[in-house]
Design a protein around this motif. Structure first.
Motif, mmCIF file in Angstrom:
data_model
loop_
_atom_site.group_PDB
_atom_site.id
_atom_site.type_symbol
_atom_site.label_atom_id
_atom_site.label_comp_id
_atom_site.label_asym_id
_atom_site.label_seq_id
_atom_site.Cartn_x
_atom_site.Cartn_y
_atom_site.Cartn_z
ATOM 1 N N ALA A 102 54.583 34.697 29.076
ATOM 2 C CA ALA A 102 56.263 34.773 29.186
ATOM 3 C C ALA A 102 57.182 33.438 29.795
ATOM 4 C CB ALA A 102 56.562 35.751 30.291
ATOM 5 N N GLY A 103 58.134 33.772 29.475
ATOM 6 C CA GLY A 103 59.326 32.705 29.027
ATOM 7 C C GLY A 103 58.653 31.779 30.767
ATOM 8 N N ASN A 104 59.067 32.471 31.831
ATOM 9 C CA ASN A 104 58.914 31.888 33.267
ATOM 10 C C ASN A 104 57.701 31.460 33.877
ATOM 11 O OD1 ASN A 104 57.280 34.299 33.593
ATOM 12 N ND2 ASN A 104 57.828 34.271 35.347
ATOM 13 N N ALA A 105 56.445 32.210 33.179
ATOM 14 C CA ALA A 105 54.616 31.330 33.481
ATOM 15 C C ALA A 105 54.013 32.254 32.211
ATOM 16 C CB ALA A 105 54.105 32.362 35.177
ATOM 17 N N GLY A 106 52.880 31.664 32.891
ATOM 18 C CA GLY A 106 51.514 32.370 32.304
ATOM 19 C C GLY A 106 50.449 31.453 31.491
ATOM 20 N N LEU A 107 51.065 29.878 30.911
ATOM 21 C CA LEU A 107 50.431 28.855 30.677
ATOM 22 C C LEU A 107 49.768 28.031 31.866
ATOM 23 C CD1 LEU A 107 53.181 26.473 28.213
ATOM 24 C CD2 LEU A 107 50.761 27.802 27.303
ATOM 25 N N PHE A 108 48.192 28.035 31.308
ATOM 26 C CA PHE A 108 47.066 26.990 32.143
ATOM 27 C C PHE A 108 46.739 25.413 31.441
ATOM 28 C CE2 PHE A 108 47.348 31.693 32.798
ATOM 29 C CZ PHE A 108 45.994 31.997 34.402
ATOM 30 N N GLY A 109 46.032 24.983 32.504
ATOM 31 C CA GLY A 109 45.824 23.814 31.459
ATOM 32 C C GLY A 109 45.104 23.426 32.943
ATOM 33 N N THR A 110 44.053 21.437 32.283
ATOM 34 C CA THR A 110 43.963 20.814 33.360
ATOM 35 C C THR A 110 44.832 19.815 33.224
ATOM 36 O OG1 THR A 110 42.973 19.741 31.025
ATOM 37 C CG2 THR A 110 42.010 21.160 31.804
ATOM 38 N N ALA A 111 44.920 19.111 34.767
ATOM 39 C CA ALA A 111 45.434 18.415 35.273
ATOM 40 C C ALA A 111 45.582 17.299 34.744
ATOM 41 C CB ALA A 111 44.918 17.121 36.456
ATOM 42 N N SER A 112 44.890 16.715 33.049
ATOM 43 C CA SER A 112 44.591 15.392 31.925
ATOM 44 C C SER A 112 45.230 16.030 31.059
ATOM 45 C CB SER A 112 43.218 15.100 31.843
ATOM 46 O OG SER A 112 42.567 14.385 33.026
ATOM 47 N N ALA A 113 44.967 17.438 30.452
ATOM 48 C CA ALA A 113 45.920 18.306 29.741
ATOM 49 C C ALA A 113 47.214 17.815 30.091
ATOM 50 C CB ALA A 113 45.711 19.666 29.480
ATOM 51 N N LEU A 114 48.055 18.391 31.018
ATOM 52 C CA LEU A 114 48.918 18.462 31.610
ATOM 53 C C LEU A 114 49.730 16.843 32.041
ATOM 54 C CD1 LEU A 114 51.688 20.391 32.340
ATOM 55 C CD2 LEU A 114 50.673 20.197 34.389
ATOM 56 N N LEU A 115 49.105 15.652 32.305
ATOM 57 C CA LEU A 115 49.020 14.396 32.243
ATOM 58 C C LEU A 115 49.107 14.029 30.651
ATOM 59 C CD1 LEU A 115 49.563 11.906 34.090
ATOM 60 C CD2 LEU A 115 47.229 11.442 33.244
ATOM 61 N N ALA A 116 48.685 14.396 29.924
ATOM 62 C CA ALA A 116 48.856 14.166 28.581
ATOM 63 C C ALA A 116 50.707 14.553 28.549
ATOM 64 C CB ALA A 116 48.027 14.489 27.521
ATOM 65 N N PHE A 117 50.827 15.455 28.100
ATOM 66 C CA PHE A 117 52.456 16.655 27.850
ATOM 67 C C PHE A 117 53.115 16.060 29.114
ATOM 68 C CE2 PHE A 117 55.764 19.691 29.338
ATOM 69 C CZ PHE A 117 55.295 19.976 27.487
ATOM 70 N N GLY A 118 52.755 15.716 30.152
ATOM 71 C CA GLY A 118 54.467 14.478 30.608
ATOM 72 C C GLY A 118 54.072 13.265 29.823
ATOM 73 N N GLU A 119 53.310 12.592 29.684
ATOM 74 C CA GLU A 119 53.698 11.367 29.015
ATOM 75 C C GLU A 119 54.192 11.523 27.826
ATOM 76 O OE1 GLU A 119 51.567 7.532 30.123
ATOM 77 O OE2 GLU A 119 53.514 8.871 31.026
ATOM 78 N N ARG A 120 53.952 12.390 27.286
ATOM 79 C CA ARG A 120 54.549 12.480 25.778
ATOM 80 C C ARG A 120 56.665 12.737 26.195
ATOM 81 N NH1 ARG A 120 50.975 15.144 21.509
ATOM 82 N NH2 ARG A 120 49.735 13.980 21.835
ATOM 83 N N LEU A 121 56.004 14.132 27.729
ATOM 84 C CA LEU A 121 57.787 14.171 27.831
ATOM 85 C C LEU A 121 58.303 12.840 28.144
ATOM 86 C CD1 LEU A 121 60.347 15.678 29.347
ATOM 87 C CD2 LEU A 121 58.832 16.116 31.152
ATOM 88 N N ARG A 122 57.473 11.931 29.285
ATOM 89 C CA ARG A 122 58.547 10.216 29.276
ATOM 90 C C ARG A 122 58.952 9.950 27.950
ATOM 91 N NH1 ARG A 122 56.277 5.231 30.890
ATOM 92 N NH2 ARG A 122 54.974 5.902 30.100
ATOM 93 N N ALA A 123 58.274 9.792 27.052
ATOM 94 C CA ALA A 123 58.062 9.186 25.464
ATOM 95 C C ALA A 123 59.378 10.054 24.999
ATOM 96 C CB ALA A 123 57.156 9.338 24.517
#
Length: 397
Positions: free
Chosen positions: A253-274
């Motif tokens: 859904a739009g509010n929740a539902g995704l799963f991930g590892t810490a390293s995967a979310l870290l990579a996403f966060g770095e893309r967000l920062r960039a």
């Protein structure tokens, strides 16, 4: 400036001590923390048991428990909202959606009421739509044993019920965190694009980013367990979304539902920062980063809201929410999740921090990470070298 090997080792050691102590104190059953400093990812730190209680809610024997590891996938809960906002912005760039057009142009449920007819996508993504925080429609029907298919009549009926929710306030007048708003944004995107939500988010965001281990459909054996829910016939939830409204709306859904590892979310966060250069032009990405409340609510009302809540709100991102980000994070952006997860990223300090826990295992009332999150972030901030200004870069994480 990156940390030296000795500084990296010291920071990882301090984080491991924090997580081990939180597990030993019973604050959380497990956690994995991942950090990137100036574009370099440090060794992830894991602690505790990702599965500590069985399907009957009983404490497992030590030999039957599953230790948390860097590869453990966690229910990201409301961190999903960042991905929802990003998907909507990609659709805006493609001309499928408009941030400031009334959603009633696409959603018939929003027609016929003067206030509802003024709700926009920007309102939905900034929690200023006037919609209630949560939707209780899932309680009025038998809880399903499996999420309904996103094309099923049951899911359509439930979504129609959610879209019929009235406003508590006029749009743009006040800030009130709303999962209903994000699921309305999901419905808007589905209707405008003619594509089911999980396919839409996957094709427009997850596939282009090509970050492994971010998914709506994890393998249960890799997942940390969450809550024991016998009253809903769910047993101990593992590998399916914990949030009830997201579950009955298809599990994604739009509010929740995704799963991930810490390293995967870290990579996403770095893309967000960039700034997600592979997905958005710089001006569009800045919409996520910029506090939207002054323009939407007026300076005085936004200042009052920020004083009351201690933070601002971008499109999908909390701005400087120091209560959980820590006192040093006034310029940080990010989001936390009910299951015990968080993502923080800071352009000025060139850092991204991910903390994933399953604090609701086996009960949402049995553990608390209120002190752990800011402690982790302050520990990271205290290890950072001084900087001479923000720097955006292509991350290595």
């Amino acid at each position: 400036m990156p940390l030296s090997p000795a500084q990296e080792h010291d920071l990882v050691h301090r984080l491991r001590h924090l997580l081990d102590s939180a597990v030993a104190n019973g604050d959380i059953p497990s956690a994995v923390c991942a950090v990137a400093v100036d574009g370099k990812a440090l060794e992830p730190v894991a602690a505790g048991d990702s599965v500590k209680y069985g399907n009957d809610g009983g404490l497992l024997a030590p030999s039957a428990r599953v230790a948390a590891a860097a590869e453990t996938m966690y229910d990201l809960a409301s961190i999903t909202k960042i991905f929802t906002a990003l998907t909507c912005l990609v659709l805006v760039q493609g001309g499928v959606l408009d941030l400031d057009a009334p959603v009633s142009r696409t959603l018939a449920a929003y027609r016929g009421n003067p206030d509802r007819e003024t709700v926009t996508l920007r309102h939905l993504l900034t929690h200023t739509s006037g919609l209630a925080p949560t939707w209780s429609g899932w309680r009025r029907r038998p809880f399903p044993q499996a999420p309904p298919d996103v094309r099923s009549p049951r899911r359509r009926e439930l979504l129609d019920d959610l879209l019929a929710a009235g406003l508590l306030h006029r749009p743009g007048r006040s800030f009130a965190y709303s999962c209903v708003g994000y699921n309305t944004a999901m419905a808007l995107a589905e209707a405008a694009a003619g594509t089911p939500w999980p396919d839409l988010l996957t094709s427009r965001v997850l596939d282009p980013l090509a970050i492994p281990d971010l998914t709506f459909a994890p393998g249960p054996d890799r997942c940390a367990a969450t809550e024991f829910c016998p009253e809903l016939g769910r047993g101990t939830v593992r590998g399916r979304v914990h949030d009830e409204s997201a579950f009955v709306l298809g599990g994604a859904a739009g509010n929740a539902g995704l799963f991930g590892t810490a390293s995967a979310l870290l990579a996403f966060g770095e893309r967000l920062r960039a700034g997600f250069p592979e997905l958005l032009p710089a001006a569009a990405a800045e919409q996520m980063w910029t506090n939207q409340l002054p323009e939407l609510m007026g300076t005085a009302a936004a200042a009052a809201a920020q004083e009351a809540g201690g933070y601002g709100q971008g499109l999908g991102l909390r701005v400087g929410q120091t209560g959980w980000m820590g006192r040093s994070a006034e310029q940080a952006r990010g989001h936390n999740g009910f299951t015990g997860t968080s993502l923080l990223t800071d352009r000025d300090r060139r850092v991204t921090v991910v903390l994933l826990t399953n604090r609701v295992h086996p009960s949402r009332t049995s553990s608390d990470i209120g002190s752990l999150r800011p402690a982790v972030h302050e520990t990271v901030y205290s290890a950072l070298p001084p900087v001479d200004g923000p720097r955006l870069l292509t991350p290595e994480a």
